[in-house]
Design a protein around this motif. Structure first.
Motif, PDB file in Angstrom:
ATOM      1  N   LYS A   1       0.644  -0.808   0.336  1.00 46.84           N
ATOM      2  CA  LYS A   1       0.169  -0.002   0.108  1.00 46.84           C
ATOM      3  C   LYS A   1       1.122   1.160  -0.274  1.00 46.84           C
ATOM      4  O   LYS A   1       1.678   1.633   0.841  1.00 46.84           O
ATOM      5  CB  LYS A   1      -1.068  -0.376   0.932  1.00 46.84           C
ATOM      6  CG  LYS A   1      -1.557  -1.239   1.701  1.00 46.84           C
ATOM      7  CD  LYS A   1      -2.669  -1.488   0.294  1.00 46.84           C
ATOM      8  CE  LYS A   1      -3.938  -0.065   1.000  1.00 46.84           C
ATOM      9  NZ  LYS A   1      -4.926  -0.558  -0.289  1.00 46.84           N
TER      10      LYS A   1
ATOM     11  N   ASP B   1       0.434  -4.614   2.832  1.00 49.13           N
ATOM     12  CA  ASP B   1      -1.046  -4.326   2.834  1.00 49.13           C
ATOM     13  C   ASP B   1      -1.662  -6.420   3.882  1.00 49.13           C
ATOM     14  O   ASP B   1      -1.533  -7.059   3.050  1.00 49.13           O
ATOM     15  CB  ASP B   1      -2.039  -5.047   1.459  1.00 49.13           C
ATOM     16  CG  ASP B   1      -3.728  -4.687   1.421  1.00 49.13           C
ATOM     17  OD1 ASP B   1      -3.765  -4.917   2.572  1.00 49.13           O
ATOM     18  OD2 ASP B   1      -3.882  -5.346   0.071  1.00 49.13           O
TER      19      ASP B   1
ATOM     20  N   PRO C   1      -3.321  -7.478   6.826  1.00 48.25           N
ATOM     21  CA  PRO C   1      -4.386  -7.364   7.889  1.00 48.25           C
ATOM     22  C   PRO C   1      -3.504  -7.431   9.632  1.00 48.25           C
ATOM     23  O   PRO C   1      -4.514  -7.353  10.473  1.00 48.25           O
ATOM     24  CB  PRO C   1      -5.546  -9.066   7.829  1.00 48.25           C
ATOM     25  CG  PRO C   1      -3.623  -9.955   7.351  1.00 48.25           C
ATOM     26  CD  PRO C   1      -2.687  -9.312   6.474  1.00 48.25           C
TER      27      PRO C   1
ATOM     28  N   ARG D   1      -2.998  -3.938   9.097  1.00 45.43           N
ATOM     29  CA  ARG D   1      -4.547  -2.737   9.298  1.00 45.43           C
ATOM     30  C   ARG D   1      -5.272  -2.940  10.527  1.00 45.43           C
ATOM     31  O   ARG D   1      -6.124  -2.191  10.711  1.00 45.43           O
ATOM     32  CB  ARG D   1      -5.411  -4.045   8.109  1.00 45.43           C
ATOM     33  CG  ARG D   1      -6.646  -2.828   8.004  1.00 45.43           C
ATOM     34  CD  ARG D   1      -7.174  -3.384   6.176  1.00 45.43           C
ATOM     35  NE  ARG D   1      -7.855  -2.361   6.458  1.00 45.43           N
ATOM     36  CZ  ARG D   1      -8.646  -2.398   4.825  1.00 45.43           C
ATOM     37  NH1 ARG D   1      -8.617  -3.449   3.910  1.00 45.43           N
ATOM     38  NH2 ARG D   1      -9.444  -1.883   4.515  1.00 45.43           N
TER      39      ARG D   1
ATOM     40  N   TRP E   1      -4.464   2.415   3.502  1.00 42.54           N
ATOM     41  CA  TRP E   1      -5.939   2.383   3.889  1.00 42.54           C
ATOM     42  C   TRP E   1      -6.781   2.997   4.058  1.00 42.54           C
ATOM     43  O   TRP E   1      -7.628   3.479   4.170  1.00 42.54           O
ATOM     44  CB  TRP E   1      -6.121   1.123   4.688  1.00 42.54           C
ATOM     45  CG  TRP E   1      -5.170  -0.222   5.092  1.00 42.54           C
ATOM     46  CD1 TRP E   1      -5.999  -1.187   3.789  1.00 42.54           C
ATOM     47  CD2 TRP E   1      -4.606  -0.513   5.065  1.00 42.54           C
ATOM     48  NE1 TRP E   1      -5.581  -2.492   3.690  1.00 42.54           N
ATOM     49  CE2 TRP E   1      -3.781  -1.979   4.894  1.00 42.54           C
ATOM     50  CE3 TRP E   1      -4.119  -0.199   6.859  1.00 42.54           C
ATOM     51  CZ2 TRP E   1      -3.574  -2.585   5.214  1.00 42.54           C
ATOM     52  CZ3 TRP E   1      -2.751  -0.524   6.664  1.00 42.54           C
ATOM     53  CH2 TRP E   1      -2.126  -2.203   6.347  1.00 42.54           C
TER      54      TRP E   1
ATOM     55  N   THR F   1     -12.567  -3.224   7.194  1.00 40.08           N
ATOM     56  CA  THR F   1     -13.699  -4.721   7.064  1.00 40.08           C
ATOM     57  C   THR F   1     -14.854  -4.351   9.031  1.00 40.08           C
ATOM     58  O   THR F   1     -14.920  -3.671   9.290  1.00 40.08           O
ATOM     59  CB  THR F   1     -11.983  -5.640   8.005  1.00 40.08           C
ATOM     60  OG1 THR F   1     -12.182  -5.407   9.211  1.00 40.08           O
ATOM     61  CG2 THR F   1     -10.533  -5.104   7.163  1.00 40.08           C
TER      62      THR F   1
ATOM     63  N   HIS G   1     -11.577   4.014   7.030  1.00 36.34           N
ATOM     64  CA  HIS G   1     -10.324   4.505   8.146  1.00 36.34           C
ATOM     65  C   HIS G   1     -10.088   5.508   7.502  1.00 36.34           C
ATOM     66  O   HIS G   1     -10.087   6.943   6.695  1.00 36.34           O
ATOM     67  CB  HIS G   1      -8.949   4.158   7.414  1.00 36.34           C
ATOM     68  CG  HIS G   1      -8.579   2.085   7.539  1.00 36.34           C
ATOM     69  ND1 HIS G   1      -7.990   1.974   8.516  1.00 36.34           N
ATOM     70  CD2 HIS G   1      -9.620   1.805   7.221  1.00 36.34           C
ATOM     71  CE1 HIS G   1      -8.073   0.609   8.402  1.00 36.34           C
ATOM     72  NE2 HIS G   1      -8.702  -0.094   7.434  1.00 36.34           N
TER      73      HIS G   1
END
Length: 290
Positions: free
Chosen positions: A147, A166, A168, A171, A220, A226, A275
């Motif tokens: 990203k 990228d 999780p 994130r 993000w 999510t 985000h």
């Protein structure tokens, strides 16, 4: 007399045992991590036949911050751990507030190479703690699995694109940082553990009433949260209500205005469903970035 059993990085079942060890164990200072801007002491802690390496940050060793006049860094570090635990993501190593050899301070489980005075769990300024989570790439495309964050000056009139994975785990950390209003998410504060978990450290500059979010994890920004994050934030909002144990404990560590701001940020994330994006009011990326 048998040597104390060494405890590894925490799993879910070990967290309570580690908190007790950190809170009640005997602290022995091994050395000082000199790269840190405040006093950071590498220690061992032993209690009940168990031992571990840890970091001790005494309040007396903190440099005053003009824009964080209330409380102290140690209290905010513990508050960040409590919020992390409330999400169920376990993104911050076990952290307690306790008395130590140099007075009250934050004590946190060491994450990184073995203790022995080797500063693997703190920001050493070399950017290597983030492993393969951050990179500089040529051109203006992040590439698959990455990203984009921003263009960076790499000298001699050249620029490169700063990217993060990228991932999780990252994130989730980006969501946690938005909740606690982290003003200093650097690359050296990302610690991948051998078991595949990811930890974030150095949360003293958090919980400000105003928007202070400065991070490398902008990849993000503006994207929908999510489903997992929305569920976690919904549950967190309930745990932040007056009278709930989490809210009561946080009220001992941050000011009423700061606690209200945490609630407002969670509510805003749920309302917008995305985000957050940089405010544009100050630099969005901390310096130095690693």
């Amino acid at each position: 007399m048998p040597a104390p059993e060494r405890l590894p990085a925490p799993g879910v079942s070990a967290t309570g045992k580690l908190e007790e060890l950190l809170a009640r164990g005997e602290l022995t200072v091994v050395g000082r991590i000199r790269e840190a801007s405040n006093a950071v002491l590498l220690c061992t802690v032993a209690y009940g036949g168990l031992s571990a390496d840890c970091v001790y940050k005494p309040v007396k060793g903190e440099r005053p911050l003009w824009d964080f006049p209330d409380g102290n860094l140690a209290q905010r570090e513990v508050a960040a751990y409590l919020v992390s635990e409330a999400t169920g993501w376990g993104l911050v190593p076990p952290t307690v507030l306790r008395d130590g050899p140099y007075g009250e301070g934050m004590v946190q489980l060491w994450i990184g190479p073995g203790g022995s005075g080797e500063p693997g769990g703190e920001d050493t300024g070399d950017g290597e703690s983030g492993g393969d989570l951050l990179a500089l790439v040529e051109g203006e495309e992040a590439g698959e699995g990455w990203k984009p964050v921003a263009l960076a000056d790499v000298g001699e009139g050249r620029t490169a694109l700063l990217v993060h994975a990228d991932d999780p785990r990252l994130r989730r950390l980006a969501v946690l940082d938005a909740v606690i209003n982290n003003g200093d998410r650097k690359g050296g504060h990302l610690l991948p553990a051998p078991d595949g978990r990811l930890y974030g450290i150095d949360h003293g500059v958090t919980f400000h009433r105003e928007d202070k979010l400065r991070t490398l994890l902008w990849g993000w920004a503006g994207e929908p949260l999510t489903e997992e994050a929305r569920e976690v934030l919904t549950a967190l909002a309930a745990r932040l209500a007056d009278g709930e144990p989490l809210a009561t404990r946080l009220a001992e560590l941050i000011t009423p205005v700061e606690l209200a701001a945490v609630r407002a940020r969670v509510a805003d994330l749920l309302r917008t469903g995305v985000h957050p994006q940089p405010s544009g009011q100050w630099p969005a990326i901390p310096w130095p970035p690693v």
